[in-house]
Scaffold this motif. Sequence first.
Motif, short mmCIF file in Angstrom:
data_model
loop_
_atom_site.label_atom_id
_atom_site.label_comp_id
_atom_site.label_asym_id
_atom_site.label_seq_id
_atom_site.Cartn_x
_atom_site.Cartn_y
_atom_site.Cartn_z
N GLU A 110 44.20 69.81 21.87
CA GLU A 110 44.84 68.51 21.74
C GLU A 110 43.88 67.53 21.10
O GLU A 110 42.67 67.58 21.32
CB GLU A 110 45.27 68.00 23.12
CG GLU A 110 46.34 68.85 23.77
CD GLU A 110 47.65 68.81 23.01
OE1 GLU A 110 47.96 67.76 22.40
OE2 GLU A 110 48.38 69.82 23.03
N ASN B 175 43.21 63.29 19.68
CA ASN B 175 43.56 61.88 19.67
C ASN B 175 42.47 61.18 18.88
O ASN B 175 41.32 61.13 19.31
CB ASN B 175 43.66 61.33 21.09
CG ASN B 175 44.17 59.89 21.11
OD1 ASN B 175 44.20 59.22 20.09
ND2 ASN B 175 44.56 59.42 22.29
N ILE C 172 46.29 66.78 27.74
CA ILE C 172 46.36 65.91 26.57
C ILE C 172 45.52 64.68 26.83
O ILE C 172 45.24 64.32 27.98
CB ILE C 172 47.81 65.52 26.22
CG1 ILE C 172 48.44 64.65 27.31
CG2 ILE C 172 48.66 66.75 25.93
CD1 ILE C 172 49.79 64.08 26.91
N VAL D 230 45.19 60.67 26.35
CA VAL D 230 45.94 59.45 26.07
C VAL D 230 45.04 58.27 26.41
O VAL D 230 44.85 57.95 27.59
CB VAL D 230 47.24 59.39 26.90
CG1 VAL D 230 48.02 58.12 26.57
CG2 VAL D 230 48.10 60.62 26.64
N TYR E 134 55.12 67.63 27.66
CA TYR E 134 54.78 66.23 27.40
C TYR E 134 53.89 66.13 26.17
O TYR E 134 53.15 67.05 25.81
CB TYR E 134 54.08 65.60 28.61
CG TYR E 134 52.99 66.45 29.23
CD1 TYR E 134 51.68 66.41 28.76
CD2 TYR E 134 53.29 67.31 30.28
CE1 TYR E 134 50.69 67.19 29.34
CE2 TYR E 134 52.32 68.11 30.85
CZ TYR E 134 51.02 68.04 30.38
OH TYR E 134 50.04 68.84 30.94
N TYR E 135 54.01 64.99 25.49
CA TYR E 135 53.22 64.67 24.30
C TYR E 135 52.68 63.25 24.43
O TYR E 135 53.18 62.45 25.22
CB TYR E 135 54.08 64.72 23.03
CG TYR E 135 54.60 66.08 22.64
CD1 TYR E 135 53.91 66.87 21.73
CD2 TYR E 135 55.81 66.55 23.14
CE1 TYR E 135 54.41 68.10 21.34
CE2 TYR E 135 56.32 67.78 22.76
CZ TYR E 135 55.60 68.56 21.85
OH TYR E 135 56.10 69.78 21.47
N ARG E 136 51.70 62.94 23.60
CA ARG E 136 51.20 61.56 23.52
C ARG E 136 51.98 60.79 22.46
O ARG E 136 52.19 61.27 21.36
CB ARG E 136 49.71 61.56 23.14
CG ARG E 136 49.13 60.14 22.91
CD ARG E 136 47.67 60.22 22.49
NE ARG E 136 47.50 60.84 21.19
CZ ARG E 136 47.55 60.20 20.04
NH1 ARG E 136 47.79 58.90 20.01
NH2 ARG E 136 47.34 60.83 18.89
N ASN F 142 49.85 55.00 23.31
CA ASN F 142 49.12 55.12 24.58
C ASN F 142 50.06 55.40 25.74
O ASN F 142 49.80 55.01 26.88
CB ASN F 142 48.31 53.85 24.85
CG ASN F 142 47.07 53.79 23.97
OD1 ASN F 142 46.40 54.80 23.77
ND2 ASN F 142 46.78 52.62 23.43
N ILE G 29 53.26 58.45 27.28
CA ILE G 29 53.56 59.88 27.36
C ILE G 29 55.05 60.08 27.15
O ILE G 29 55.87 59.42 27.78
CB ILE G 29 53.19 60.45 28.75
CG1 ILE G 29 51.83 59.95 29.23
CG2 ILE G 29 53.20 61.98 28.70
CD1 ILE G 29 51.60 60.25 30.70
N SER H 188 54.69 54.86 30.56
CA SER H 188 53.38 54.23 30.41
C SER H 188 52.52 54.61 31.61
O SER H 188 53.03 54.98 32.68
CB SER H 188 53.51 52.71 30.33
OG SER H 188 54.09 52.19 31.51
N GLY I 94 50.95 61.27 17.41
CA GLY I 94 51.15 60.21 18.38
C GLY I 94 51.90 59.01 17.83
O GLY I 94 51.95 57.96 18.47
#
Length: 351
Positions: free
Chosen positions: A202, A204, A244, A246, A284-286, A289, A291, A303, A328
């Motif tokens: 993952e 970010n 993940i 976030v 779930y994904y980002r 900020n 989910i 949130s 994202g």
Amino acid sequence: MMKRIIIVFLFILSGCTPEKKNPESQKEPQAENVNIECIYEIQTPYIDIWSPKVIEPMIYMGASDRSKNSDIIDTRLLVEYNIETKKTEILYESEYDSANIQGIEVNDNWLVWQDMEISGTQDNIYVMNRKTRETKKVNSIKTSAPSFTIPALIDDSVYWIEEEELIDNTIKGSIKRYDCINGKVDVISQLNSIGVHNIHLERNANKLLWSDEKDNKSYYYIYDTTNGKKDIIQASSNAVMHPILVGDYIISMEAKNHSEIHDLYIYNIKTKESRKNNQYINGYYRFNNMIVCNDGLITSLFSIDEDLSITPRKVFSNQADNYEVTNGEYIIFYKENEKGIIIYIYASKDN
């Protein structure tokens, strides 16, 4: 690992008509509203698609090219569709008779995808320069068991997990990096155990996240791609799945062992606090900020609160067959109707 098996049928997308979403045409139930809306609604004639990713004005996806009467579910085409011009281009066709194109990633400069034989025993990653269209093979894996190779794209580098040996019924391997500029491959970390619990890398921004196990304990690894620094965090439980990143939080499924049902945990990297959330989640994904979660019935946007609980911010009403998130920034829902596959693209209103 269960591999995606898909049907294949060639249609031309140039006949599809993308439409800006009319907010009044489909009112959606709100939890606590956020500044996000469906910005595109696109009807494609494809029977099936997989791994759609958006970088405006383009959508990239694996797509079917066979008739609905086929017994084979197979996405063997890599398709580029221009939302503005409605122009379609087939960028790549799989080299395998029974194929699956997935793991698509895209940024301003590069397009990455995974071409896999349906059994998962043959698996290649490719990268394309989006400006020159030059395509290069990043790696090639042939295994006796399904491969876990799923790419992650950060700036000018492609990262993936690669199995290397089986010791005492444990698959060992490493995380590798391909430099898209000079074509060099290097190893950034060794892995003690590879399985369905940690098949994804993952990312970010410039951070890469994965999990690994040692001495019956689980750890999170955060790798800074700008300086090579690696932070190691011991998980609250012995078995973790699909972490993940976030913002300053790690979200994952944790349990005492992999045979048990995993619960949703949120870990604050700064305060080192962790909390179990009593929320059933099935993926779930980002998104920015927040989910994007699916609880098996509906997909919602949550949130993260200061006390490490989660608050519903938006409930999506269209019941999609599948959904994904691009970098994202875009939530892509897709489902089949009588004409083929319809795609809904959500983004922040000011995106």
